[in-house]
Motif scaffolding. Structure first.
Motif: not given
Length: 230
Positions: A180-185
């Motif tokens: 699962r790919k999460f985009m982190i700030v």
């Protein structure tokens, strides 16, 4: 004379029959083509839909900010057993481990190996060639890891309160073989950074699988005492 007349008559009759057959065929063809289909064909739009983050896995504020993973007592791994079933929390714990490793805390190094699937089977992973830049970012105190913690920013030298570790997920992108790919700030980057996780089928805990963008350089700290020109 009679034979010739008979031949002409037969030929004329054959031509008439041929013309009638052609006319009949044309009428039948047009009649079929004008008929309506009582069962119209269904049009199915099979568009790919990107997997999105489960809103139930976010904190109550609904903006993708995790809970404070440092609030509970215990080591990072002990807290991971409780909080790690939520992927966003697992990311925050992984970053806490990286920051502790930067502080020369052995727990940070050991925890990184446990929470990162590609490192778990590597002896002396810190000296492995594939981890050169990751380890360099830790040992040279690169602010990139701290830049993901809510509240840390270039203007305060990416200062982090180790008792308050929260990260913000911009969104979840397509899942692929890496997980699962999460985009982190990141406060030091104009765009969020991707990190991939997979979930254990026995414990339901999440672990990091791909993190190469998590140690790419960010904007350097801003020295407020230095003259600026805007």
């Amino acid at each position: 004379m009679i034979d010739n007349q008979y031949s002409i008559t037969n030929e004329t009759g054959y031509q008439k029959m041929t013309m009638m057959n052609i006319l009949l065929t044309a009428i039948l063809w047009f009649g079929c083509s004008d008929s309506t289909d009582p069962q119209p064909k269904k049009v199915i739009n099979d568009y790919p839909v990107a997997e999105q983050a489960d809103e139930g896995q976010f904190a109550d504020d609904g903006r993708g900010t995790t809970e404070n993973v440092a609030a509970a007592k215990g080591t990072i791994l002990e807290r991971h057993k409780i909080l790690g079933t939520v992927p966003q929390n697992a990311i925050a714990l992984w970053l806490e481990a990286a920051i502790k490793a930067q502080q020369n805390d052995q727990e940070g190094w050991d925890t990184l190996q446990e929470l990162t699937l590609p490192l778990r089977e590597l002896d002396k992973w810190e000296s492995h060639g594939s981890n050169t830049y990751f380890v360099k970012a830790i040992k040279e105190n690169n602010p990139v890891f701290r830049s993901f913690v809510v509240g840390a920013k270039p203007e305060n030298n990416y200062a982090v309160d180790m008792n308050d570790i929260k990260v913000k997920v911009a969104y979840e992108n397509d899942k692929d073989v890496r997980g699962r790919k999460f985009m982190i700030v990141s406060s030091g980057s104009s765009m969020p950074r991707p990190i991939y996780l997979k979930q254990s089928t026995t414990t339901n805990l999440f672990y990091v699988t791909e993190y190469s963008s998590m140690y790419v350089d960010v904007q350097p700290p801003i020295d407020n005492t230095k003259e600026q020109f805007k």
